[in-house]
Design an enzyme around this catalytic site. Structure first.
Site: not given
Ligand code: GLY
Length: 304
Positions: A172, A200, A202-203, A223-224, A226
């Protein structure tokens, strides 16, 4: 008021292998160059983070734009968010499949819409109405990712592979900036996780999770993995610590401790407040980042 501008970007937190280090460092340096061109001319933090993120979306090194991870049906599905610390205006898009630069669509949502968030087909229709080009999903798919998904799916049943292990890329991308007017902004863009279920989210594109900006606290991009980041609303958690008087570097490091201790998550964060103080932290083996101020360019793979 004329402040010294600052730009800080990240290109993902994970166990970046040695043979991919140079590509990651080049990628974040190129992003800095694009965003800095905006800031040095007196442009806004919002424009700077948009331009920096576009460069990383266009760079196949990262899990953003073309070259992103594929979902379990073999499609690229992208999420992005931008936020303006001066006005708290925000714009996000989620699960888009036909936009090469979702951060541009997020910017249009922020600037041209009374809404904050669009998903899927509606997001793509909105982007097209705003003059952004749509593309075929296959234009976003590259052979490296087809092979990565094939290998993952064929090994998954044998090895009980963990999609969320820190050794699996979480590339990310994100940026935070301070402009000469003293305003801050943040942007985050992602292709999400490998083999994710269609739909789906993510964060990255959720306000306060993958991205947040408020002149009264700080700008943040995470980042990481989510799901844990979402559960903690981690970007907002970190910026609240800055608003309470803590240094961004302390808040960034504490956010990573909280992520690990509370939900066993992993990832990274960049932070910048309107006084120009920065924070860089990750609890993965590496995170690609670059920082530009009026007198220096710095980049690396370790926390500051
Ligand atoms: N941080 C990216 C995701 O998990 O979508």
């Amino acid at each position: 008021m004329s402040n010294n501008p600052i730009l800080l970007v990240h290109g993902g937190a994970w166990a970046i292998p040695g043979n991919m280090v140079e590509a990651h460092l080049n990628g974040v340096r190129n992003a800095i160059a694009a965003g800095w061109r905006v800031l040095e001319k007196g442009g806004t933090a919002l424009d700077a983070v948009e331009e920096a993120v576009v460069v990383m979306e266009d760079d196949e090194t990262f899990d953003a734009g073309r070259g992103s991870f594929l979902n379990r049906e073999g499609k690229v599905q992208l999420d992005a968010l931008m936020m303006d610390g001066a006005t708290l205006r925000a714009g996000g898009v989620g699960c888009v499949e036909h936009i090469a630069n979702p951060i541009r669509a997020a910017r249009k949502v922020l600037s041209e819409s009374p809404h904050v968030y669009f998903v899927g087909e509606g997001a793509e229709r909105f982007a097209q109405e705003q003059g952004l080009p749509l593309c075929e999903n296959k234009e976003l798919v590259i052979p490296r990712e087809v092979e990565r998904l094939r290998a993952f799916q064929s090994n998954a049943s044998k090895d009980n592979q963990d999609t969320f292990a820190p050794t699996i890329s979480h590339d990310t991308v994100g940026a935070v900036a301070l402009d000469t007017s003293g305003n801050i902004a943040a942007a985050t863009s992602t292709g999400g996780t490998l083999n994710k279920a269609p739909g789906r989210l993510g964060d990255s594109s959720l306000i306060g999770c993958g991205c947040y900006a408020d002149n009264q606290s700080a700008a943040a991009s995470t980042t990481g993995w989510g799901e844990p980041i979402m559960k903690l609303v981690l970007a907002k958690w970190a910026t609240d610590r800055v608003a309470s008087g803590n240094l961004p570097q302390w808040a960034a490091a504490e956010a990573m401790n909280y992520l690990k201790d509370r939900v066993n998550g992993h990832g990274g964060i960049i932070l910048l407040d309107s006084q120009g103080r920065t924070g860089i932290a990750h609890n993965t083996p590496r995170m690609a980042w670059a920082l530009r101020t009026s007198d220096r360019l710095d980049c690396g793979l370790e926390s500051k």
